[in-house]
Design an enzyme around this catalytic site. Structure first.
Site, PDB file in Angstrom:
ATOM      1  N   GLY A 194      19.853 -65.190   7.975  1.00  0.00           N
ATOM      2  CA  GLY A 194      20.856 -66.289   7.359  1.00  0.00           C
ATOM      3  C   GLY A 194      21.187 -67.286   8.762  1.00  0.00           C
ATOM      4  N   CYS A 200      15.511 -60.278  -0.613  1.00  0.00           N
ATOM      5  CA  CYS A 200      16.346 -61.183   0.352  1.00  0.00           C
ATOM      6  C   CYS A 200      16.179 -62.556  -0.155  1.00  0.00           C
ATOM      7  CB  CYS A 200      15.868 -60.914   1.754  1.00  0.00           C
ATOM      8  SG  CYS A 200      16.549 -62.131   2.861  1.00  0.00           S
ATOM      9  N   CYS A 232      22.821 -63.403  -2.120  1.00  0.00           N
ATOM     10  CA  CYS A 232      22.223 -62.775  -1.023  1.00  0.00           C
ATOM     11  C   CYS A 232      22.461 -61.119  -1.530  1.00  0.00           C
ATOM     12  CB  CYS A 232      23.216 -62.709   0.352  1.00  0.00           C
ATOM     13  SG  CYS A 232      22.834 -61.556   1.429  1.00  0.00           S
TER      14      CYS A 232
END
Length: 270
Positions: free
Chosen positions: A49, A80, A194
């Protein structure tokens, strides 16, 4: 056992930066309880991220190429959201097997909300992606969609899976980061964008100042995996699974109980 069952059945490959993909694996094994599993965690590259789009568009296809070459899976799942929203097309063009991605559950959230206000929790990389803008335009154009980047939740989820208590401040700041925005008082549904975040569903619910619905895409991903592999004859019983990391195997020891729940009992490095 048939010949297929003793070694020719291709495994399902799950790929994430860490343990977040377990939220997807959990739903998948409900539908395919005996499918051989290879779970790959790119701990050497964590956190995704905070990485650039260019870096991930190069790193993720390269790693998946190596994993497919070694383990010969029948299907790969990028468990992901950040990697999927950035690198999914690159991976699909590079591999000759089906690849399932993980994207924010904006469509089902827009169907669930009663107030018309939706929150989206993701990494900073995920919430800024044009792919998310397109999902919002296609499925939630008439809704208020507020986004908040909460990368620290990844570390809280990792701590929980190590058997530690997640930092409550991180949980509370993630919730307030959404609800304290203009219009946040109307939010009744929060998308966990997420794969790490559903591992903290209980903690997030407890931190919320009012009842909220939390939704993620894991069940839909599992159904897609089952559909795309419907021609495979799975073994009649489980045969264990493999965990592979790009990091140090010594760092994986605290996570082993969480993986052994899913029959993953072999631990390797890439």
């Amino acid at each position: 056992m048939t010949k297929t069952q003793i070694g020719e059945c291709p495994p399902l490959l799950f790929f994430d930066t860490g343990v977040g993909g377990l939220s997807v694996l959990k739903e998948t094994v409900k539908l395919l309880p005996h499918a051989p599993i290879v779970y790959a965690a790119d701990y050497a590259g964590m956190p995704y991220g905070m990485k650039s789009e260019i870096e991930l568009a190069s790193r993720v296809p390269a790693l998946l190429g190596r994993l497919v070459e070694r383990y010969k899976p029948g299907l790969a799942t990028i468990a992901c959201n950040t990697a999927s929203t950035i690198a999914l097309d690159h991976v699909r063009s590079a591999l000759n097997i089906p690849v399932v991605g993980t994207v924010p559950a904006i469509k089902p959230a827009s169907e669930m909300t009663k107030t018309g206000a939706i929150g989206l929790l993701g990494t900073k990389a995920t919430i800024r992606q044009p792919y998310v803008d397109k999902l919002a335009a296609d499925f939630a154009a008439d809704k208020l969609l507020l986004r908040h980047g909460a990368p620290e939740l990844v570390y809280a989820a990792e701590a929980k899976l190590r058997g530690e208590k997640p930092d409550s401040t991180i949980i509370e700041e993630a919730i307030s980061g959404l609800l304290n925005q203009d219009g946040g008082e109307q939010i009744d549904t929060i998308i966990l964008a997420c794969t790490h975040f559903p591992l903290l569903r209980q903690e997030l619910q407890q931190a919320a100042p009012r009842p909220l619905q939390f939704i993620d895409g894991a069940q839909g991903i599992a159904r897609r995996i089952a559909y795309l592999t419907k021609t495979i004859s799975w073994p009649s019983e489980g045969q264990g699974g493999t965990f592979v990391t790009t990091g140090d195997l010594a760092d994986i020891k605290p996570y082993k109980p969480a993986f052994e729940v899913y029959g993953i009992d072999r631990f390797q490095t890439l």
